[in-house]
Design an enzyme around this catalytic site. Sequence first.
Site, PDB file in Angstrom:
ATOM      1  N   CYS A 292       0.789  -1.225   0.000  1.00 32.77           N
ATOM      2  CA  CYS A 292       0.000   0.000   0.000  1.00 32.77           C
ATOM      3  C   CYS A 292       0.832   1.292   0.000  1.00 32.77           C
ATOM      4  O   CYS A 292       0.505   2.212  -0.762  1.00 32.77           O
ATOM      5  CB  CYS A 292      -1.036  -0.005   1.119  1.00 32.77           C
ATOM      6  SG  CYS A 292      -0.570  -0.862   2.619  1.00 32.77           S
ATOM      7  N   ARG A 321       7.328 -10.734   5.395  1.00 34.44           N
ATOM      8  CA  ARG A 321       6.914 -10.380   6.754  1.00 34.44           C
ATOM      9  C   ARG A 321       7.655 -11.296   7.711  1.00 34.44           C
ATOM     10  O   ARG A 321       7.723 -12.506   7.485  1.00 34.44           O
ATOM     11  CB  ARG A 321       5.401 -10.561   6.933  1.00 34.44           C
ATOM     12  CG  ARG A 321       4.618  -9.646   6.035  1.00 34.44           C
ATOM     13  CD  ARG A 321       3.132  -9.760   6.222  1.00 34.44           C
ATOM     14  NE  ARG A 321       2.455  -8.986   5.183  1.00 34.44           N
ATOM     15  CZ  ARG A 321       1.139  -8.911   5.034  1.00 34.44           C
ATOM     16  NH1 ARG A 321       0.352  -9.541   5.876  1.00 34.44           N
ATOM     17  NH2 ARG A 321       0.627  -8.187   4.060  1.00 34.44           N
ATOM     18  N   GLN A 339       0.960 -11.299  -3.552  1.00 35.56           N
ATOM     19  CA  GLN A 339      -0.492 -11.252  -3.533  1.00 35.56           C
ATOM     20  C   GLN A 339      -1.009 -10.715  -4.855  1.00 35.56           C
ATOM     21  O   GLN A 339      -0.305  -9.999  -5.549  1.00 35.56           O
ATOM     22  CB  GLN A 339      -0.982 -10.295  -2.445  1.00 35.56           C
ATOM     23  CG  GLN A 339      -0.697 -10.741  -1.035  1.00 35.56           C
ATOM     24  CD  GLN A 339      -1.163  -9.697  -0.043  1.00 35.56           C
ATOM     25  OE1 GLN A 339      -0.785  -8.547  -0.123  1.00 35.56           O
ATOM     26  NE2 GLN A 339      -1.997 -10.103   0.894  1.00 35.56           N
ATOM     27  N   ASP A 341      -2.606  -8.194  -5.219  1.00 39.65           N
ATOM     28  CA  ASP A 341      -2.920  -7.054  -4.377  1.00 39.65           C
ATOM     29  C   ASP A 341      -3.332  -5.881  -5.246  1.00 39.65           C
ATOM     30  O   ASP A 341      -2.855  -5.738  -6.368  1.00 39.65           O
ATOM     31  CB  ASP A 341      -1.658  -6.692  -3.589  1.00 39.65           C
ATOM     32  CG  ASP A 341      -1.971  -5.892  -2.351  1.00 39.65           C
ATOM     33  OD1 ASP A 341      -3.156  -5.680  -2.053  1.00 39.65           O
ATOM     34  OD2 ASP A 341      -1.011  -5.476  -1.676  1.00 39.65           O
ATOM     35  N   HIS A 343      -4.854  -1.559  -5.040  1.00 44.83           N
ATOM     36  CA  HIS A 343      -5.284  -0.389  -4.284  1.00 44.83           C
ATOM     37  C   HIS A 343      -6.106   0.483  -5.194  1.00 44.83           C
ATOM     38  O   HIS A 343      -5.677   0.815  -6.287  1.00 44.83           O
ATOM     39  CB  HIS A 343      -4.069   0.328  -3.688  1.00 44.83           C
ATOM     40  CG  HIS A 343      -3.392  -0.533  -2.672  1.00 44.83           C
ATOM     41  ND1 HIS A 343      -2.394  -1.413  -3.000  1.00 44.83           N
ATOM     42  CD2 HIS A 343      -3.650  -0.707  -1.352  1.00 44.83           C
ATOM     43  CE1 HIS A 343      -2.044  -2.094  -1.913  1.00 44.83           C
ATOM     44  NE2 HIS A 343      -2.791  -1.686  -0.903  1.00 44.83           N
ATOM     45  N   LYS A 424     -13.087  -4.287   7.314  1.00 41.67           N
ATOM     46  CA  LYS A 424     -12.614  -5.165   6.248  1.00 41.67           C
ATOM     47  C   LYS A 424     -13.515  -6.377   6.095  1.00 41.67           C
ATOM     48  O   LYS A 424     -14.171  -6.809   7.036  1.00 41.67           O
ATOM     49  CB  LYS A 424     -11.178  -5.604   6.520  1.00 41.67           C
ATOM     50  CG  LYS A 424     -10.991  -6.405   7.783  1.00 41.67           C
ATOM     51  CD  LYS A 424      -9.578  -6.953   7.861  1.00 41.67           C
ATOM     52  CE  LYS A 424      -9.393  -7.831   9.078  1.00 41.67           C
ATOM     53  NZ  LYS A 424      -8.196  -8.641   9.021  1.00 41.67           N
ATOM     54  N   HIS A 470      -8.135  -1.504  -0.170  1.00 49.13           N
ATOM     55  CA  HIS A 470      -7.075  -2.510  -0.336  1.00 49.13           C
ATOM     56  C   HIS A 470      -7.792  -3.799  -0.720  1.00 49.13           C
ATOM     57  O   HIS A 470      -8.649  -4.263   0.033  1.00 49.13           O
ATOM     58  CB  HIS A 470      -6.327  -2.766   0.968  1.00 49.13           C
ATOM     59  CG  HIS A 470      -5.770  -1.531   1.619  1.00 49.13           C
ATOM     60  ND1 HIS A 470      -4.420  -1.319   1.742  1.00 49.13           N
ATOM     61  CD2 HIS A 470      -6.357  -0.460   2.190  1.00 49.13           C
ATOM     62  CE1 HIS A 470      -4.216  -0.167   2.383  1.00 49.13           C
ATOM     63  NE2 HIS A 470      -5.379   0.374   2.661  1.00 49.13           N
TER      64      HIS A 470
END
Length: 603
Positions: A292, A321, A339, A341, A343, A424, A470
């Site tokens: 992000c 991570r 991911q 992923d 935004h 979320k 997200h």
Amino acid sequence: MPEEVDDAAEAGLPLEAPAELSLDILRHSAAHLMAAAVCELYPGAEYDVGPAIEDGFFYNFRLPGDRHLTEADLAAIETRMRELAARRLPFRREVMARDDARKLFEGMGQSFKVAIIDRLASDVRSVGVYRTGDFIDLCRGPHVPDSSRLSAFRLLRVAGVYWRGDERNPQLQRIYGTAWFTQADLDAHLERLAEAERRDHRRLGRELELFHFDDTAPGMPYWLPNGVVVLNTLMGFAREVRGAHGYREVISPIINDKRLWEVSGHWDHYRENMFIIPVDDQTVYGVKPMNCPNAHVIYNLRRHSYRELPLRYLQLDTLHRYERSGTLHGLLRTRKFQQDDSHIFLAEEQIEDEYERILELIGLFYRTFELEYSFRLGTRPDGFLGDVETWDRAEAALLRILERHAGRDGFVVEAGEGAFYGPKIDILTRDAIGRSWQNGTVQLDFQLPRRFGCEYVDASGESRTPAVIHLAIYGSFERFLGVLIEHFAGHLPLWMAAVQVELIPVQDDVESVLAGIADLAGRLREAGLRVAVNDRPGERMQARIRDCELRRVPYVVVLGRRDVERGDDVVTVRDTRRGGTESRGVADLITRLTEEVASRRPR
RNA sequence: GCCCAAGUAGCUCAGAGGUAGAGCAACGCCUUGGUAAGGCGUAGGUCGUGGGUUCGAUUCCCACCUUGGGCUCCA
């Protein structure tokens, strides 16, 4: 896995036994029986709570003198349970005055029970107590009439658990067991567990040569050639569909100066989960755990008009991570992952429409795999950022959308489980033994755009701050693949399979047969199929077929002298997923397989 | 990170205070076979790593690493 037990459910006035004995009652009684056995074998043992759970039961203990149970102790406990069961001990219910019960357990040195009583609401004057032989437990029941009802049970494992589920508390030991009405039910359950082990993605990953974990990189998978094909097909699918839905891919650095993480708030809120790289005396870099912040950097490269919104970025970059060591779990919990992923920068009034589109997309991706999934809405946590009105509005909108898309039973609400910056929706799936894993997540965020000073110009020329969604639909490709491997027991859909068709010559020293194989391979490859030829010398045809079966090759074509001599372009195809073989013209075969690939049929 | 367990050949595992074994896989030879394991042979291990005890440790002890089951955590 089991929720921590609510003390209030364990203590209080006893419940009336229903007419029908349920598995929950049986299992709860089995937990008592196990505690009784443990107390006999280890005098002075303290017992905490022991409820029925999905498929079984557990009980928490603290043994005297710092003794710890090992799994080798389970056999003796089980034997003692069977002895107690054979004595037909009745489960006797009593109602005791609260103070009397407290004195009773205090006198027995059962400090956990005393603690449970002390935490009961002040208006609780009396509590239920059950006796099974010499064993006494604070309990509301109900229970089986006597211990002879308990025969089909098995103790499975011992685990360390924090008292009351809080890691600041000392650890107790928990024994897990399973119990069923009949031996046949128990056997079937144990067989399901064995099947789950055969489906375990870690085992299949090694057998199918998909991925590897090395001791020097815990939690960070190596992707082997077969695995890369599978991973790339999954990523390609994400790119294709997302691209068609207005997402544009960006790629950003893997590491950034810590100044970026200070702006995003990760330095304060997430640093213990990040890999940190000191570069020199003045500079520290952080390896990105999320995409992000860099999406916000890209957004801010120029001014934006309301006409551009929603602006959708897709980010497949590698993330790291620093997960705590005990939490790693094959592909399902890694330290390195990617991911699907994204935004999405948008105006607040666009949020509901965008969520509609997102839930459509989620359905599309998950239906492709015939994968069961459910939603979990996480609402405002303690220590949230922003104002309550915005939160309430956002939560109400998400609730509306979820009810419309998933129905009232299609999702659960977990109060206080939202991210600190916004509510979320998580997408949950299960692994081979029924453990639930979070895959996708949709998070609404009003905070990060503010922290990064993101703006757009609205229709009246005013500068406004966009909201951000997200969105990860698979979540991590690694985890999603782990779930898929178990879901399909290694038999991946044809469009994902590393090798889609494998060819086996019946005779590998006959020129015409080998030429036929080469010709067939060429035609299949030309049609865009991934083809391998299994002509390892010295192997018999049957052994090669078995090899293909074990490697989960979806289609196997065996070609021999008889086919070549017949000259009708018909081959025998083995379908390893459905079992069995059939004869098919090559042209027809190619049509069928390319159609199966193009439609991404799961099986 | 915490509790329990495990780490021996590529894989699955056996073994034991006197420096190791099986099956499968690999390799070689024979076999040319019609839909889930053909036969014979060969090679392969610093017994997770580092210390300690011992005449001697892979075996016993300690620490560490990794893995498994749980717990906690999962922003």
